[in-house]
Design a protein around this motif. Structure first.
Motif, PDB file in Angstrom:
ATOM      1  N   THR A 224     -12.342  71.900  50.728  1.00 41.39           N
ATOM      2  CA  THR A 224     -11.420  73.028  50.859  1.00 41.39           C
ATOM      3  C   THR A 224     -11.202  73.650  49.485  1.00 41.39           C
ATOM      4  O   THR A 224     -10.900  72.947  48.518  1.00 41.39           O
TER       5      THR A 224
ATOM      6  N   THR B  21     -12.207  76.031  54.382  1.00 40.85           N
ATOM      7  CA  THR B  21     -12.685  74.658  54.508  1.00 40.85           C
ATOM      8  C   THR B  21     -14.097  74.653  55.063  1.00 40.85           C
ATOM      9  O   THR B  21     -14.390  75.327  56.048  1.00 40.85           O
ATOM     10  N   GLU B  22     -14.944  73.895  54.417  1.00 44.78           N
ATOM     11  CA  GLU B  22     -16.312  73.675  54.896  1.00 44.78           C
ATOM     12  C   GLU B  22     -16.401  72.233  55.362  1.00 44.78           C
ATOM     13  O   GLU B  22     -15.972  71.316  54.663  1.00 44.78           O
ATOM     14  N   SER B  23     -16.925  72.022  56.540  1.00 43.93           N
ATOM     15  CA  SER B  23     -17.064  70.683  57.094  1.00 43.93           C
ATOM     16  C   SER B  23     -18.506  70.491  57.535  1.00 43.93           C
ATOM     17  O   SER B  23     -19.096  71.389  58.148  1.00 43.93           O
TER      18      SER B  23
ATOM     19  N   ILE C 237     -18.499  62.462  57.676  1.00 39.47           N
ATOM     20  CA  ILE C 237     -18.103  63.867  57.659  1.00 39.47           C
ATOM     21  C   ILE C 237     -17.553  64.212  56.274  1.00 39.47           C
ATOM     22  O   ILE C 237     -16.691  63.505  55.744  1.00 39.47           O
ATOM     23  N   TYR C 238     -18.062  65.290  55.718  1.00 38.54           N
ATOM     24  CA  TYR C 238     -17.630  65.796  54.409  1.00 38.54           C
ATOM     25  C   TYR C 238     -16.836  67.078  54.636  1.00 38.54           C
ATOM     26  O   TYR C 238     -17.313  67.989  55.319  1.00 38.54           O
ATOM     27  N   ASN C 239     -15.619  67.128  54.107  1.00 36.06           N
ATOM     28  CA  ASN C 239     -14.771  68.319  54.188  1.00 36.06           C
ATOM     29  C   ASN C 239     -14.444  68.777  52.774  1.00 36.06           C
ATOM     30  O   ASN C 239     -14.001  67.973  51.951  1.00 36.06           O
TER      31      ASN C 239
END
Length: 142
Positions: free
Chosen positions: A44, A49-51, A40-42
């Motif tokens: 901010t 925040t994009e996940s 998982i790539y987060n």
């Protein structure tokens, strides 16, 4: 007072030995092949925040850690396989993996006989302002 100094020295020696033993245990546990179940790539920036998952359907990745401090990673996709090699080392609760792109230090969140979970964090600033990112990798023993 002398007995207090002796006691403190003994406690320090025990702590040093136990930390060394924990690191040695981690180095032994990591050996072998691990398959990524989830990445998982987060990201901010600016309060947003994009996940997202970094593995698309049909893609897998695996890492093989060798006792000589080297590793091989193989990324399997619908377009074929991509293999890379590098070196690894453990220091406390961090593993540093170095390949042709340079070193990346990951926090070891979990490491036992069946699971190996890592988190990479980074932050900085670009033309849109300050940002932070994390990559969470969850792996299982193959």
């Amino acid at each position: 007072m002398k007995s207090l100094k002796t006691l403190l020295a003994a406690i320090c020696a025990v702590l040093t030995l136990s930390l060394t033993a924990c690191q040695k245990d981690a180095e032994e546990l990591i050996l072998g092949t691990w398959v990524e179940n989830e990445v998982i790539y987060n990201f901010t920036q600016g309060g947003e925040t994009e996940s997202m998952s970094m593995l698309e359907p049909g893609e897998t990745a695996e890492f093989t850690f060798n006792n000589d401090g080297t590793y091989t990673s193989i990324y399997h996709s619908v377009d074929g396989d991509d293999e890379s090699i590098g070196r690894w080392s453990i220091n406390d609760d961090m593993i540093t993996m170095t390949d042709e792109f340079g070193p990346m230090a990951y926090h070891i969140d979990k490491l036992d006989k069946k699971a190996f979970n890592l988190t990479y964090t980074d932050s900085g600033e670009d033309e849109d302002g300050p940002y932070s990112m994390t990559i969470v990798m969850k792996m299982a023993r193959k």
